[in-house]
Design an enzyme around this catalytic site. Structure first.
Site, PDB file in Angstrom:
ATOM      1  N   GLY A 143      32.491 -30.989  12.849  1.00 24.51           N
ATOM      2  CA  GLY A 143      32.081 -30.415  14.302  1.00 24.51           C
ATOM      3  C   GLY A 143      31.263 -31.285  15.035  1.00 24.51           C
ATOM      4  O   GLY A 143      30.453 -32.310  14.406  1.00 24.51           O
ATOM      5  N   THR A 187      27.985 -30.654  15.730  1.00 25.52           N
ATOM      6  CA  THR A 187      26.667 -30.468  15.373  1.00 25.52           C
ATOM      7  C   THR A 187      26.537 -31.320  14.152  1.00 25.52           C
ATOM      8  O   THR A 187      25.664 -32.077  13.742  1.00 25.52           O
ATOM      9  CB  THR A 187      26.111 -28.845  15.095  1.00 25.52           C
ATOM     10  OG1 THR A 187      26.662 -28.492  16.303  1.00 25.52           O
ATOM     11  CG2 THR A 187      24.816 -28.965  14.938  1.00 25.52           C
ATOM     12  N   ASP A 208      26.853 -27.127   7.498  1.00 29.96           N
ATOM     13  CA  ASP A 208      27.978 -27.001   8.664  1.00 29.96           C
ATOM     14  C   ASP A 208      27.514 -26.728   9.886  1.00 29.96           C
ATOM     15  O   ASP A 208      26.538 -25.937   9.919  1.00 29.96           O
ATOM     16  CB  ASP A 208      28.822 -26.207   7.922  1.00 29.96           C
ATOM     17  CG  ASP A 208      30.351 -26.352   8.273  1.00 29.96           C
ATOM     18  OD1 ASP A 208      30.753 -27.072   9.419  1.00 29.96           O
ATOM     19  OD2 ASP A 208      31.299 -25.919   7.873  1.00 29.96           O
ATOM     20  N   ALA A 268      28.630 -23.942  13.078  1.00 30.50           N
ATOM     21  CA  ALA A 268      29.324 -22.674  13.090  1.00 30.50           C
ATOM     22  C   ALA A 268      29.431 -22.343  14.946  1.00 30.50           C
ATOM     23  O   ALA A 268      28.617 -23.071  15.475  1.00 30.50           O
ATOM     24  CB  ALA A 268      28.341 -21.372  12.956  1.00 30.50           C
ATOM     25  N   LYS A 274      33.824 -19.371  12.557  1.00 30.35           N
ATOM     26  CA  LYS A 274      34.052 -20.903  12.346  1.00 30.35           C
ATOM     27  C   LYS A 274      35.378 -20.895  12.641  1.00 30.35           C
ATOM     28  O   LYS A 274      36.221 -20.211  12.565  1.00 30.35           O
ATOM     29  CB  LYS A 274      33.444 -21.247  11.077  1.00 30.35           C
ATOM     30  CG  LYS A 274      32.008 -21.131  11.068  1.00 30.35           C
ATOM     31  CD  LYS A 274      31.406 -21.894   9.720  1.00 30.35           C
ATOM     32  CE  LYS A 274      31.987 -22.958   9.216  1.00 30.35           C
ATOM     33  NZ  LYS A 274      31.707 -24.077  10.222  1.00 30.35           N
ATOM     34  N   GLY A 275      35.770 -22.369  13.014  1.00 32.04           N
ATOM     35  CA  GLY A 275      36.917 -22.666  13.157  1.00 32.04           C
ATOM     36  C   GLY A 275      37.270 -22.912  14.540  1.00 32.04           C
ATOM     37  O   GLY A 275      38.386 -23.221  14.791  1.00 32.04           O
ATOM     38  N   GLU A 289      36.631 -25.643   5.260  1.00 32.31           N
ATOM     39  CA  GLU A 289      35.063 -25.410   5.342  1.00 32.31           C
ATOM     40  C   GLU A 289      34.906 -24.044   4.419  1.00 32.31           C
ATOM     41  O   GLU A 289      33.810 -24.008   3.745  1.00 32.31           O
ATOM     42  CB  GLU A 289      34.780 -25.061   6.879  1.00 32.31           C
ATOM     43  CG  GLU A 289      34.522 -26.224   7.702  1.00 32.31           C
ATOM     44  CD  GLU A 289      34.414 -25.897   9.106  1.00 32.31           C
ATOM     45  OE1 GLU A 289      34.045 -26.686  10.044  1.00 32.31           O
ATOM     46  OE2 GLU A 289      34.736 -24.730   9.322  1.00 32.31           O
TER      47      GLU A 289
HETATM   48  O1  LIG Z   1      36.412 -25.926  12.920  1.00 29.51           O
HETATM   49  C1  LIG Z   1      35.199 -26.322  13.105  1.00 29.51           C
HETATM   50  C2  LIG Z   1      34.101 -25.706  12.590  1.00 29.51           C
HETATM   51  O2  LIG Z   1      33.946 -24.460  12.092  1.00 29.51           O
HETATM   52  C3  LIG Z   1      32.800 -26.238  13.414  1.00 29.51           C
HETATM   53  O3  LIG Z   1      31.649 -26.022  12.441  1.00 29.51           O
HETATM   54  C4  LIG Z   1      32.516 -24.910  14.490  1.00 29.51           C
HETATM   55  O4  LIG Z   1      33.510 -25.236  15.453  1.00 29.51           O
HETATM   56  C5  LIG Z   1      31.320 -25.684  15.439  1.00 29.51           C
HETATM   57  O5  LIG Z   1      31.390 -26.910  15.932  1.00 29.51           O
HETATM   58  P1  LIG Z   1      30.474 -27.479  17.107  1.00 29.51           P
HETATM   59  O6  LIG Z   1      29.350 -27.923  16.036  1.00 29.51           O
HETATM   60  O7  LIG Z   1      31.091 -28.773  17.513  1.00 29.51           O
HETATM   61  O8  LIG Z   1      30.091 -26.494  18.008  1.00 29.51           O
END
Ligand SMILES: O=C[C@H](O)[C@H](O)[C@H](O)COP(=O)(O)O
Length: 229
Positions: free
Chosen positions: A30, A32, A81, A83, A94-95, A103
């Site tokens: 993702g 982050t 990771d 979230a 998550k996802g 993950e």
């Molecule tokens: O499937 C993706 C993951 O769970 C990511 O960690 C989650 O979507 C957070 O993503 P972002 O950091 O882009 O907000």
């Protein structure tokens, strides 16, 4: 950079304090985590990464971060990771990037799990972010009907460009459940786990050990204590 991205970067850089050379580090997916990978690549630490998606593997190759297959290691020291949503018990959804299956496998095999988030993702109750459920394509229409009957407001995730179903790295579909509020995440997790055709769901319960929340004051909360910096 907008405020959300500044907070993501701030949380990602703060996670570096938990990384030491020679660690085996689970690398989430993702936007982050992308900041965390940059910080990792710029640091002195020599780690071995275990990735959670093709996207993260590609980014590691670009940044020269060495990675190995999960089955080549006998443990993972720590996983960092992102979230989509986190509650006060450090449970989360998550996802959003369709990487939940790998993950969760990496998280379950990690000695410690750290989540890095911006402050907009912290809520008292989960559910404002649609809950992703990864399913086998065959019979997925039947699952959508069952989820609708159960009041879960399911919607097959489609690519915005051509409206085709999103296919995960493992070749599955994602059904997003737009419930708004999840009153009992444990009962819901149990329900999904009992459905044939469901591969995994995005409820990560009792997985996260520490969450780092970007904001005007950086917050680090662990299961035992919370700290404001
Ligand atoms: O499937 C993706 C993951 O769970 C990511 O960690 C989650 O979507 C957070 O993503 P972002 O950091 O882009 O907000």
């Amino acid at each position: 950079m907008n405020t959300k991205n500044l907070q993501k970067k701030q949380a990602a850089e703060a996670a570096m304090q938990y990384i030491q050379s020679d660690m085996i580090v689970g690398l989430g997916t993702g936007s982050t985590v992308a900041y965390f990978l940059e910080a990792l690549a710029q640091s002195e630490h020599r780690i071995i990464g275990v990735t959670t998606s093709k996207l993260t593997s590609q980014r590691c190759a670009e940044l020269n971060i060495p990675i190995v297959d999960i089955d080549e290691v006998d443990h993972i020291d720590v996983t960092v990771d992102g979230a989509d949503e986190v509650d006060t018990y450090l449970n989360g959804i998550k996802g959003g990037g369709a990487a939940l299956l790998m993950e969760k496998i990496v998280a379950k095999n990690s000695r410690e799990n750290i989540w890095i988030v911006d402050s907009s993702k912290v809520h008292d109750t989960l559910g404002s972010f649609p809950l992703p459920v990864e399913v086998i394509p065959y019979g997925s229409g039947q699952l959508i009907r069952q989820f609708a009957d159960k009041g879960l407001f399911p919607k097959l995730r489609r690519r915005p460009d051509d409206n085709q179903p999103v296919i995960t790295d493992a070749g599955h579909y994602i059904i997003d459940c737009h419930m708004q509020t999840i009153n009992n995440p444990y009962a819901l997790a149990e329900y999904f786990e009992s459905q044939v055709g469901v591969v995994e769901h995005g409820l990560f319960l009792n997985v996260c050990d520490r969450v780092i929340i970007g904001g005007e004051t950086l917050q680090i909360q662990s299961r035992q204590q919370s700290q404001t910096i």
